[in-house]
Design a protein around this motif. Structure first.
Motif, PDB file in Angstrom:
ATOM      1  N   CYS A 228       0.838  -1.214   0.000  1.00 55.55           N
ATOM      2  CA  CYS A 228       0.000   0.000   0.000  1.00 55.55           C
ATOM      3  C   CYS A 228       0.866   1.254   0.000  1.00 55.55           C
ATOM      4  N   ASP A 234      -4.805   1.567  -1.436  1.00 57.88           N
ATOM      5  CA  ASP A 234      -5.289   0.370  -0.758  1.00 57.88           C
ATOM      6  C   ASP A 234      -6.575  -0.081  -1.453  1.00 57.88           C
ATOM      7  N   LEU A 244      -5.314   7.164   1.146  1.00 55.43           N
ATOM      8  CA  LEU A 244      -4.571   6.131   1.874  1.00 55.43           C
ATOM      9  C   LEU A 244      -4.624   6.295   3.384  1.00 55.43           C
ATOM     10  N   ILE A 246      -4.429   3.751   5.790  1.00 51.50           N
ATOM     11  CA  ILE A 246      -4.245   2.302   5.839  1.00 51.50           C
ATOM     12  C   ILE A 246      -5.017   1.718   7.020  1.00 51.50           C
TER      13      ILE A 246
END
Ligand SMILES: [Zn+2]
Length: 248
Positions: A228, A234, A244, A246
């Motif tokens: 990622c 992602d 992003l 995560i």
């Protein structure tokens, strides 16, 4: 949207954009999942990639708009989070109607990246199947473009590389352990081929990254998060993958 896409958009007629949208809506699940405002830029990038890529095929077979859109979309999918719009070195794509072999060899290929001819070779029925079955972790176009991204990145001066140097180094050193694990047969996800070397592990990982993101995450969360960060996206956030944050 970047200025260059706005300008590029002025030169592309609506019919072409609509045609591309329809092909992607039919076959590309990554595109299907995107939020509407992300679809617009995805289509533009797909057409932009085509503009700077030379497609060819064999005598008696022709390159259709569907082939161009779908093949180009695989490249855009991988690079959607990083600022790479096209391939500078491997900017020729040769499409074959069936598996092929090289002279003096009997080995059959469905796809390969040839540094001698600077060409990406792809067998169309296998490319198409890769998109039609979108959850088996097998996508030929994603696989071959993953090789291109790494090879081109290595050829560029480090100041203008598209992949973050530290993240790539980090991915490589972490993945050496993963490679060992796959080679030992201690894996419930990867096909054996991924254990060939780091290049094949990367290309195969991207097939899973896009087609089985949750399984890839569960298999090795650290590895998934490294991918990622490297690709700045992602795919689990299907509507807005490049946003992003995560997830744990
Ligand atoms: Zn490969």
């Amino acid at each position: 949207m970047k200025l260059k896409y706005r300008i590029f958009s002025l030169f592309i007629d609506r019919k072409k954009k609509r045609e591309c949208h329809h092909v992607l809506m039919q076959f590309n699940s990554y595109y299907q999942g995107l939020h509407l405002n992300k679809k617009g830029i995805f289509v533009l990038r797909t057409l932009y990639f085509q503009r700077f890529t030379r497609f060819s095929t064999e005598v008696g077979y022709s390159v259709s708009p569907e082939m161009k859109h779908l093949i180009s979309s695989a490249f855009v999918q991988i690079t959607f989070g990083i600022g790479q719009d096209d391939l500078e070195y491997f900017n020729k794509i040769h499409i074959t109607p069936k598996a092929y072999s090289y002279r003096n060899s009997t080995q059959l290929f469905h796809g390969d990246v040839n540094p001698m001819t600077k060409t990406v070779n792809l067998t169309w029925p296998v490319v198409k199947k890769g998109f039609e079955i979108n959850d088996d972790g097998m996508n030929l176009a994603i696989h071959e473009f993953a090789h291109c991204i790494i090879l081109e990145n290595a050829r560029r001066n480090y100041l203008v590389r598209n992949l973050n140097e530290e993240e790539l180094k980090g991915w490589k050193s972490y993945s050496l352990k993963l490679l060992e694990k796959i080679r030992k047969g201690d894996n419930g996800l990867y096909r054996d081929y991924a254990g060939s070397n780091l290049m094949e592990l990367f290309a195969t990982s991207l097939e899973y990254f896009f087609e089985k993101p949750s399984e890839l995450f569960s298999y090795d969360p650290e590895h998934y998060k490294r991918l990622c960060r490297l690709l700045k996206q992602d795919p689990r956030n299907s509507k807005d993958p490049t946003n992003l944050t995560i997830r744990e």
